[in-house]
Design an enzyme around this catalytic site. Sequence first.
Site, PDB file in Angstrom:
ATOM      1  N   ASP A 175     -19.243   8.169   6.032  1.00 45.09           N
ATOM      2  CA  ASP A 175     -20.224   8.547   7.290  1.00 45.09           C
ATOM      3  C   ASP A 175     -19.859   9.913   8.062  1.00 45.09           C
ATOM      4  O   ASP A 175     -18.964  10.087   7.620  1.00 45.09           O
ATOM      5  CB  ASP A 175     -20.812   7.456   8.133  1.00 45.09           C
ATOM      6  CG  ASP A 175     -21.919   7.679   9.388  1.00 45.09           C
ATOM      7  OD1 ASP A 175     -23.080   7.770   8.699  1.00 45.09           O
ATOM      8  OD2 ASP A 175     -22.164   8.128  10.044  1.00 45.09           O
ATOM      9  N   TYR A 304     -24.774  13.745  16.853  1.00 41.33           N
ATOM     10  CA  TYR A 304     -25.794  13.867  16.308  1.00 41.33           C
ATOM     11  C   TYR A 304     -26.672  15.136  16.495  1.00 41.33           C
ATOM     12  O   TYR A 304     -27.107  16.484  15.837  1.00 41.33           O
ATOM     13  CB  TYR A 304     -27.085  12.854  15.419  1.00 41.33           C
ATOM     14  CG  TYR A 304     -26.614  11.966  14.970  1.00 41.33           C
ATOM     15  CD1 TYR A 304     -27.456  11.524  13.537  1.00 41.33           C
ATOM     16  CD2 TYR A 304     -25.778  10.770  15.059  1.00 41.33           C
ATOM     17  CE1 TYR A 304     -26.488  10.951  12.722  1.00 41.33           C
ATOM     18  CE2 TYR A 304     -25.474   9.975  14.396  1.00 41.33           C
ATOM     19  CZ  TYR A 304     -26.047  10.052  12.841  1.00 41.33           C
ATOM     20  OH  TYR A 304     -25.691   8.804  12.388  1.00 41.33           O
ATOM     21  N   HIS A 364     -22.845   1.958   1.657  1.00 43.07           N
ATOM     22  CA  HIS A 364     -22.486   2.779   2.508  1.00 43.07           C
ATOM     23  C   HIS A 364     -21.025   2.609   3.471  1.00 43.07           C
ATOM     24  O   HIS A 364     -20.260   2.998   3.686  1.00 43.07           O
ATOM     25  CB  HIS A 364     -23.824   2.907   3.606  1.00 43.07           C
ATOM     26  CG  HIS A 364     -23.602   4.246   4.959  1.00 43.07           C
ATOM     27  ND1 HIS A 364     -23.267   5.673   3.938  1.00 43.07           N
ATOM     28  CD2 HIS A 364     -23.143   4.113   5.956  1.00 43.07           C
ATOM     29  CE1 HIS A 364     -23.133   5.880   5.411  1.00 43.07           C
ATOM     30  NE2 HIS A 364     -23.246   5.032   6.633  1.00 43.07           N
TER      31      HIS A 364
END
Length: 387
Positions: A175, A304, A364
Amino acid sequence: MRPYRIEVAQSQLDDLNRRLAATRWPEPLPGGEWERGVPMDYLKDLAEYWQTSFDWRKAESRLNAFPQFVTEIQGEQVHFLHVRSPEPSARPLLLTHGWPGGVAEFLDVIGPLHDPRSHGGDPSDAFHLVIPSIPGFGFSGPHVGIGWGTARVAQAWAELMGQLGYERFIAQGGDAGSVISLTLGRLFPERIAGVHVNMLMTFPSGDPTELADLSQADQARLGRMGHFDTDLSAYMKLQSTRPTTLAYALTDSPVGQLAWIAEKFHEWADTTSLNGSGIDRDLLLTIVSTYWFTATAGSSAQLYYEDAESLRQIGGANGAALPPVTAPVGVAVFPHDILLPIRKLANRDLPNIKQWTEFEQGGHFAAVERPQDLVADIRSFARAIEA
């Protein structure tokens, strides 16, 4: 730099219990499947378990079993685990989590990685482990300043490793941890012995020739990128544009925080390799509780926003190429990850891929779902770059 122990005040536990008991639930819609979001029956059951059965003190004790420290880097507190191997020949390995995760993701791989002799492995595969919480996440947060995108985190990690006396090391992550690890390789090639990732994003640059002659499997992976953009990326678009607005809801409502994270663990994990049960809910609630007790829903989302700003500034959104990573790279591909990399596109930016492993199971959260596979792949990669 000073030693650190996680010690959540009892008043915080009592406050969480009161808030969970007073949850104001919406009216359920017919159906209740995952297409519209987290089903109410699922979330009510998980919230009740959080309130009545989950033992935070047990989770806290498990985390505190490993040496932890905090230091200050560029004005921010940085929390990290530093687990030195008993093997004198051990190599330094930096493990970086992503969102919505934390250092608790690595609990099942710490033992085999730092002390393989005690876990039925070869002592020559030992590592000194440094496992930091990204600034703004967990016990590193909340932020006191802005500007903490992945490039700045990579710079902070280089400084942290220097403080610990590790001038050359292997970087590993999934990630956001993957992006940070690869950025370390770009910014500090002389210090990075290798980069191992269990998630790799290989978006097309816009040049149609690079998509010529893709195999059917790679065409499917390309289509998966489109599906992610249209159906699965709402969280990313919100966090990259309005993270502060989101923070008010998630910092005030534990069930809101729970839903925001639980959805990702359900959608991104390989439930087929977990006997259909999904991620262990005690571990899931350990991670959710960490975000809740540290009030870092908003500050973790800032990562982000900062990266979106960086992309706009350098023109990355228009396909501008990043400098290649010249360090040796290992890629572990787990088939149920959000995005699956295309080897042809990976070679564009990573000219020194030493190892590429395609696994049959896993998603993930590789360190949680398939810890043995991840450990074996990291060991294999480290041996390959020793030669």
